[in-house]
Design a protein around this motif. Sequence first.
Motif, PDB file in Angstrom:
ATOM      1  N   GLU A  30       7.958  13.275  -8.856  1.00 39.25           N
ATOM      2  CA  GLU A  30       7.588  12.155  -9.785  1.00 39.25           C
ATOM      3  C   GLU A  30       9.001  11.120  -9.998  1.00 39.25           C
ATOM      4  N   HIS A  31       9.892  11.784 -10.213  1.00 35.03           N
ATOM      5  CA  HIS A  31      11.359  11.404 -10.656  1.00 35.03           C
ATOM      6  C   HIS A  31      11.758  10.408  -9.244  1.00 35.03           C
ATOM      7  N   TYR A  32      11.535  11.011  -8.024  1.00 34.88           N
ATOM      8  CA  TYR A  32      11.851  10.659  -6.846  1.00 34.88           C
ATOM      9  C   TYR A  32      10.969   9.343  -6.355  1.00 34.88           C
ATOM     10  N   THR A  33       9.702   9.131  -6.791  1.00 31.29           N
ATOM     11  CA  THR A  33       9.001   8.020  -6.487  1.00 31.29           C
ATOM     12  C   THR A  33       9.064   6.925  -7.564  1.00 31.29           C
ATOM     13  N   THR A  34       9.334   7.287  -8.624  1.00 33.29           N
ATOM     14  CA  THR A  34       8.935   6.284  -9.728  1.00 33.29           C
ATOM     15  C   THR A  34      10.630   5.878 -10.580  1.00 33.29           C
ATOM     16  N   HIS A  35      11.621   6.721 -10.183  1.00 32.22           N
ATOM     17  CA  HIS A  35      12.789   6.114 -10.745  1.00 32.22           C
ATOM     18  C   HIS A  35      13.979   6.086  -9.865  1.00 32.22           C
ATOM     19  N   SER A  40      17.649   1.935   1.239  1.00 32.59           N
ATOM     20  CA  SER A  40      16.818   1.271   2.175  1.00 32.59           C
ATOM     21  C   SER A  40      15.997   0.358   1.663  1.00 32.59           C
ATOM     22  N   ARG A  41      15.609   0.301   0.277  1.00 32.71           N
ATOM     23  CA  ARG A  41      14.691  -0.650  -0.610  1.00 32.71           C
ATOM     24  C   ARG A  41      15.538  -1.620  -1.453  1.00 32.71           C
ATOM     25  N   GLY A  42      16.644  -1.640  -1.235  1.00 35.37           N
ATOM     26  CA  GLY A  42      17.592  -2.569  -2.130  1.00 35.37           C
ATOM     27  C   GLY A  42      17.578  -1.958  -3.429  1.00 35.37           C
ATOM     28  N   GLN A  43      17.939  -0.656  -3.520  1.00 34.02           N
ATOM     29  CA  GLN A  43      18.297  -0.126  -4.904  1.00 34.02           C
ATOM     30  C   GLN A  43      16.818   0.038  -5.838  1.00 34.02           C
ATOM     31  N   ARG A  44      15.780  -0.002  -5.108  1.00 35.09           N
ATOM     32  CA  ARG A  44      14.580  -0.117  -5.878  1.00 35.09           C
ATOM     33  C   ARG A  44      13.758   1.233  -5.794  1.00 35.09           C
ATOM     34  N   PRO A  45      13.180   2.020  -6.663  1.00 36.53           N
ATOM     35  CA  PRO A  45      12.405   3.140  -6.509  1.00 36.53           C
ATOM     36  C   PRO A  45      11.356   2.982  -5.319  1.00 36.53           C
ATOM     37  N   SER A  46      10.932   3.829  -4.936  1.00 35.98           N
ATOM     38  CA  SER A  46       9.751   4.107  -4.012  1.00 35.98           C
ATOM     39  C   SER A  46       8.444   3.248  -4.235  1.00 35.98           C
ATOM     40  N   GLU A  47       8.115   3.332  -5.638  1.00 32.02           N
ATOM     41  CA  GLU A  47       6.688   2.574  -6.078  1.00 32.02           C
ATOM     42  C   GLU A  47       7.073   1.318  -6.629  1.00 32.02           C
ATOM     43  N   ALA A  48       8.382   0.583  -6.730  1.00 32.37           N
ATOM     44  CA  ALA A  48       8.421  -0.547  -6.977  1.00 32.37           C
ATOM     45  C   ALA A  48       8.300  -1.664  -6.084  1.00 32.37           C
ATOM     46  N   TRP A  49       7.613  -2.900  -6.470  1.00 34.36           N
ATOM     47  CA  TRP A  49       7.402  -3.734  -5.351  1.00 34.36           C
ATOM     48  C   TRP A  49       8.673  -4.844  -5.490  1.00 34.36           C
ATOM     49  N   GLU A  50       9.058  -5.052  -6.838  1.00 33.09           N
ATOM     50  CA  GLU A  50      10.051  -5.992  -7.051  1.00 33.09           C
ATOM     51  C   GLU A  50      11.304  -5.642  -7.831  1.00 33.09           C
TER      52      GLU A  50
END
Length: 80
Positions: A30-35, A40-50
Amino acid sequence: MIGTIRREVLDHIPVVHEAHAPQVFAEYQEHYTTHRPHRSRGQRPSEAWEQPAVLHDRVPRRLLRTRVLGGVINEYRYTA
């Protein structure tokens, strides 16, 4: 992913029995995907779109800390 779990979780938390392992891994997932930020995603969490909104106002805000996995990992958020 295996190395990340080992370094961030298993090196700090002893898994004491077979039923404890799924609880630890579920909380970390839960921590890994939401926070947790990902390079590789520009310092965004896995589930963040922007990217999160940048605060431009100078109003002081309280910083809240949420302990994950008994305090091994800390998540920080500003209050409104």
